[in-house]
Design an enzyme around this catalytic site. Structure first.
Site, PDB file in Angstrom:
ATOM      1  N   SER A 265      -9.023   0.570   5.716  1.00  0.00           N
ATOM      2  CA  SER A 265      -9.290  -0.307   6.871  1.00  0.00           C
ATOM      3  C   SER A 265      -8.192  -0.178   7.911  1.00  0.00           C
ATOM      4  CB  SER A 265      -9.360  -1.766   6.420  1.00  0.00           C
ATOM      5  OG  SER A 265     -10.465  -1.932   5.582  1.00  0.00           O
ATOM      6  N   GLU A 337      -3.847  -2.899  10.866  1.00  0.00           N
ATOM      7  CA  GLU A 337      -3.211  -2.971   9.550  1.00  0.00           C
ATOM      8  C   GLU A 337      -2.415  -1.673   9.337  1.00  0.00           C
ATOM      9  OE1 GLU A 337      -5.905  -3.778   6.295  1.00  0.00           O
ATOM     10  OE2 GLU A 337      -4.670  -2.569   4.941  1.00  0.00           O
TER      11      GLU A 337
HETATM   12  C1  LIG Z   1      -9.283   5.190   1.035  1.00  0.00           C
HETATM   13  C2  LIG Z   1      -8.361   4.027   1.165  1.00  0.00           C
HETATM   14  C3  LIG Z   1      -8.740   2.787   0.663  1.00  0.00           C
HETATM   15  C4  LIG Z   1      -7.879   1.685   0.773  1.00  0.00           C
HETATM   16  N1  LIG Z   1      -8.267   0.489   0.242  1.00  0.00           N
HETATM   17  C5  LIG Z   1      -7.427  -0.564   0.297  1.00  0.00           C
HETATM   18  C6  LIG Z   1      -7.791  -1.808  -0.308  1.00  0.00           C
HETATM   19  O1  LIG Z   1      -8.850  -1.968  -0.912  1.00  0.00           O
HETATM   20  N2  LIG Z   1      -6.915  -2.842  -0.224  1.00  0.00           N
HETATM   21  C7  LIG Z   1      -5.714  -2.711   0.417  1.00  0.00           C
HETATM   22  O2  LIG Z   1      -4.939  -3.679   0.449  1.00  0.00           O
HETATM   23  N3  LIG Z   1      -5.343  -1.537   1.011  1.00  0.00           N
HETATM   24  C8  LIG Z   1      -6.166  -0.479   0.956  1.00  0.00           C
HETATM   25  N4  LIG Z   1      -5.793   0.719   1.526  1.00  0.00           N
HETATM   26  C9  LIG Z   1      -4.522   0.817   2.268  1.00  0.00           C
HETATM   27  C10 LIG Z   1      -3.311   1.240   1.410  1.00  0.00           C
HETATM   28  O3  LIG Z   1      -3.751   1.802   0.207  1.00  0.00           O
HETATM   29  C11 LIG Z   1      -2.399   0.066   1.104  1.00  0.00           C
HETATM   30  O4  LIG Z   1      -1.945  -0.541   2.295  1.00  0.00           O
HETATM   31  C12 LIG Z   1      -1.163   0.465   0.289  1.00  0.00           C
HETATM   32  O5  LIG Z   1      -0.489  -0.715  -0.081  1.00  0.00           O
HETATM   33  C13 LIG Z   1      -0.184   1.358   1.038  1.00  0.00           C
HETATM   34  O6  LIG Z   1       0.765   1.853   0.100  1.00  0.00           O
HETATM   35  P1  LIG Z   1       1.635   3.146   0.449  1.00  0.00           P
HETATM   36  O7  LIG Z   1       2.606   3.344  -0.642  1.00  0.00           O
HETATM   37  O8  LIG Z   1       0.744   4.275   0.758  1.00  0.00           O
HETATM   38  O9  LIG Z   1       2.377   2.643   1.737  1.00  0.00           O
HETATM   39  P2  LIG Z   1       2.631   3.502   3.071  1.00  0.00           P
HETATM   40  O10 LIG Z   1       1.335   3.747   3.753  1.00  0.00           O
HETATM   41  O11 LIG Z   1       3.464   4.673   2.768  1.00  0.00           O
HETATM   42  O12 LIG Z   1       3.471   2.464   3.914  1.00  0.00           O
HETATM   43  C14 LIG Z   1       2.861   1.315   4.423  1.00  0.00           C
HETATM   44  C15 LIG Z   1       3.942   0.329   4.863  1.00  0.00           C
HETATM   45  O13 LIG Z   1       4.694  -0.058   3.722  1.00  0.00           O
HETATM   46  C16 LIG Z   1       6.073   0.182   3.941  1.00  0.00           C
HETATM   47  N5  LIG Z   1       6.654   0.661   2.692  1.00  0.00           N
HETATM   48  C17 LIG Z   1       6.139   1.592   1.850  1.00  0.00           C
HETATM   49  N6  LIG Z   1       6.972   1.760   0.803  1.00  0.00           N
HETATM   50  C18 LIG Z   1       8.023   0.930   1.013  1.00  0.00           C
HETATM   51  C19 LIG Z   1       9.218   0.643   0.301  1.00  0.00           C
HETATM   52  N7  LIG Z   1       9.513   1.249  -0.853  1.00  0.00           N
HETATM   53  N8  LIG Z   1      10.071  -0.287   0.810  1.00  0.00           N
HETATM   54  C20 LIG Z   1       9.799  -0.915   1.969  1.00  0.00           C
HETATM   55  N9  LIG Z   1       8.692  -0.687   2.691  1.00  0.00           N
HETATM   56  C21 LIG Z   1       7.817   0.227   2.217  1.00  0.00           C
HETATM   57  C22 LIG Z   1       6.139   1.266   5.015  1.00  0.00           C
HETATM   58  O14 LIG Z   1       7.343   1.156   5.749  1.00  0.00           O
HETATM   59  C23 LIG Z   1       4.928   0.934   5.866  1.00  0.00           C
HETATM   60  O15 LIG Z   1       5.284  -0.039   6.822  1.00  0.00           O
HETATM   61  C24 LIG Z   1      -6.618   1.823   1.416  1.00  0.00           C
HETATM   62  C25 LIG Z   1      -6.242   3.088   1.912  1.00  0.00           C
HETATM   63  C26 LIG Z   1      -7.094   4.166   1.781  1.00  0.00           C
HETATM   64  C27 LIG Z   1      -6.651   5.513   2.277  1.00  0.00           C
END
Ligand SMILES: Cc1cc2nc3c(=O)[nH]c(=O)nc-3n(C[C@H](O)[C@H](O)[C@H](O)COP(=O)(O)OP(=O)(O)OC[C@H]3O[C@@H](n4cnc5c(N)ncnc54)[C@H](O)[C@@H]3O)c2cc1C
Length: 350
Positions: A265, A337
Site C-alpha cells: 500500500s 506510507e
Molecule cells: C507486497 C507487499 C505487501 C505488503 N503488505 C503489508 C501489510 O500487509 N501490512 C503492512 O504493515 N505492511 C505491508 N507492506 C509494507 C512493508 O512490508 C512494511 O512496511 C515493512 O514493515 C517494511 O519493512 P522493511 O524492513 O522492508 O523496512 P524498509 O522498507 O526497509 O524501511 C521502512 C522504514 O523503516 C525504517 N527502518 C527500517 N529498518 C530500520 C531499523 N533497523 N531501524 C530504524 N528504522 C528502520 C526505514 O528508515 C524506513 O523509514 C507490504 C509491502 C509489500 C511489498
C-alpha cells in the site's frame, strides 16, 4: 586518510537491488553490517567523513531515488540476523525477516506470529512501521525494542513497548528516524501448546544465521516461503497449524501482491474518512492509471506497481496524481506510507 575498506561496506551499488520496488539508482555507499560491531564501525566512519546515514531494512516500504545523494550511506540492517529464546522471551535482531517469525512460531507450535507469513520486510522495519495484517500488529506481543541513538552512539538503549508510541502505522521511531536505529527486539511468547524445541532445531533459522537470506525480489520471496509451507504440508498432511498461512497465501496471491515489484500500500488509510484509500480511489476510477512504467494496480487502488523499468519519478507522479484527485473530490490529501528518499534531482521534490 580514512580508508573506505571496511567489512560490511559496499560501493557503487544499484539501490534497486535492495528495494522490492526494484527502483533506485547507483548509490556511492551501501552499508550491510552483519553485527553490532560492524554497524558501529560503519557509523563511526560515516561520521568522520561527514556522510549522513539513511537506515532501511528489507526495502519493502522505501522509494529510493533515481539519483542518490553521493554523501549518503544507505545502511541496511537486513544482514543483522540473530535470535535467542529464553523462557517465554524471544529476542530477534532487526534484520530477521518478518516472515521468519511465522516460521519460528510454527516450529514452536504457537500462533503468535502466523500473521507475519508473507509480510515482506524485516523486524526492524516492521517495528518502525508497526506492520500489520488485518487487526494484528507486530507490536502486539512486543516487550521492548533495543536501538542505537546516533546522538549517543556508544551504547544500545532499550525502550519498553509502552514507550514506543505504537498506533496505526505509527511508532516513536518515525519521530526520530534520522537518529534511532533499531538493532533488536524482544517478544513475549504465549505458552499454550508450546513445544519444547530449541531454535536450533528450526533449520531455516540456522541457514539464515549462516547468511542464507531469503530472496528480496517479491516473486522469489513468495516462492521461497510458499515452498517452505508446501514442504511442511507434504510432511504432515492436514496440519492445522498451517491453515492460517495457507489462507494468507490465498489472500496475498489473490491480490497479486507478488506479481509486480511494489511496496504494497502506498498511502496510509485515514480512518476518520470511514473508508480505506483503495475503495476511495476506486470511486475515482484510479485503477490502471499509468505514468511512465508505473501503474496503479488494476486490482487494488492503493498499490502502485513497477511494470518494469519504472523510476522513482514515475511513482512520484502517480502519488501526486492520486493526492490531487483526493484533494479535489474528498477534500483531503492522503499521507504516503511509503518512505520517499529524496535524491539529487529536483524532480524528486514534491
Ligand atoms: C507486497 C507487499 C505487501 C505488503 N503488505 C503489508 C501489510 O500487509 N501490512 C503492512 O504493515 N505492511 C505491508 N507492506 C509494507 C512493508 O512490508 C512494511 O512496511 C515493512 O514493515 C517494511 O519493512 P522493511 O524492513 O522492508 O523496512 P524498509 O522498507 O526497509 O524501511 C521502512 C522504514 O523503516 C525504517 N527502518 C527500517 N529498518 C530500520 C531499523 N533497523 N531501524 C530504524 N528504522 C528502520 C526505514 O528508515 C524506513 O523509514 C507490504 C509491502 C509489500 C511489498
Amino acid at each position: 586518510m580514512t580508508s573506505w575498506n571496511l567489512a560490511g561496506l559496499r560501493t557503487k551499488q544499484a539501490l534497486s537491488r535492495y528495494s522490492t520496488y526494484e527502483i533506485g539508482g547507483e548509490a556511492r555507499f551501501v552499508g550491510t553490517p552483519r553485527s553490532q560491531d560492524q554497524l558501529r564501525e560503519l557509523l563511526e566512519l560515516a561520521y568522520r567523513r561527514g556522510i549522513s546515514p539513511i537506515f532501511f531494512g528489507g526495502g519493502s516500504n522505501m522509494l529510493f531515488p533515481d539519483r542518490p545523494d553521493p554523501d549518503t550511506l544507505f545502511l541496511t540492517t537486513r544482514e543483522m540476523v540473530d535470535y535467542k529464546l529464553e523462557g517465554d522471551r524471544l529476542y530477534v535482531s532487526a534484520g530477521l525477516p518478518m516472515s521468519m517469525l511465522a516460521v519460528i512460531g510454527y516450529g514452536l507450535g504457537i500462533v503468535d506470529f502466523d500473521f507475519t507469513f508473507l509480510l515482506p520486510g524485516t523486524v526492524g522495519g516492521g517495528i518502525y512501521m508497526n506492520a500489520k495484517y488485518f487487526d494484528r500488529h507486530i507490536s502486539d506481543t512486543l516487550i521492548n525494542v533495543h536501538y542505537i541513538d546516533l546522538q549517543q552512539p556508544s551504547g544500545v538503549q532499550t525502550l519498553s513497548r509502552e514507550a514506543c508510541g505504537f498506533g496505526y502505522k505509527q511508532s516513536v521511531f518515525q519521530d526520530n528516524s534520522s537518529n534511532w536505529l533499531i538493532v533488536g527486539a524482544e517478544f513475549k511468547l504465549s505458552s499454550t501448546n508450546r513445544k519444547a524445541v530449541s531454535l536450533l532445531a528450526i533449520p531455516e533459522l540456522v541457514a539464515l544465521q549462516e547468511g542464507k537470506l531469503p530472496p528480496n525480489r517479491l516473486p522469489e520471496f513468495a516462492s521461497h516461503f510458499i515452498g517452505w509451507m508446501e514442504a511442511k504440508e507434504g510432511e504432515r498432511a492436514e496440519d492445522s497449524d498451517l491453515i492460517p498461512m495457507r489462507k494468507i497465501v490465498q489472500d496475498r496471491v489473490g491480490k497479486m501482491h507478488f506479481a509486480y515489484p511494489s511496496c504494497g500500500s502506498v498511502f496510509k488509510n485515514d480512518y476518520s474518512v470511514g473508508e480505506p484509500i483503495g475503495k476511495l480511489a476506486d470511486r475515482l476510477q484510479l485503477r490502471g492509471v499509468q505514468r511512465g512504467n508505473a501503474r496503479i494496480s488494476p486490482v487494488h487502488g492503493n498499490v502502485i506497481q513497477n511494470l518494469g523499468g519504472a523510476n522513482a519519478a514515475d511513482v512520484i507522479e502517480l502519488i501526486t496524481h492520486v493526492q490531487d484527485a483526493f484533494d479535489r473530490h474528498y477534500g483531503f490529501v492522503p499521507e504516503p506510507e511509503v518512505v520517499i528518499i529524496e535524491g539529487r534531482a529536483s524532480s524528486l521534490q514534491r
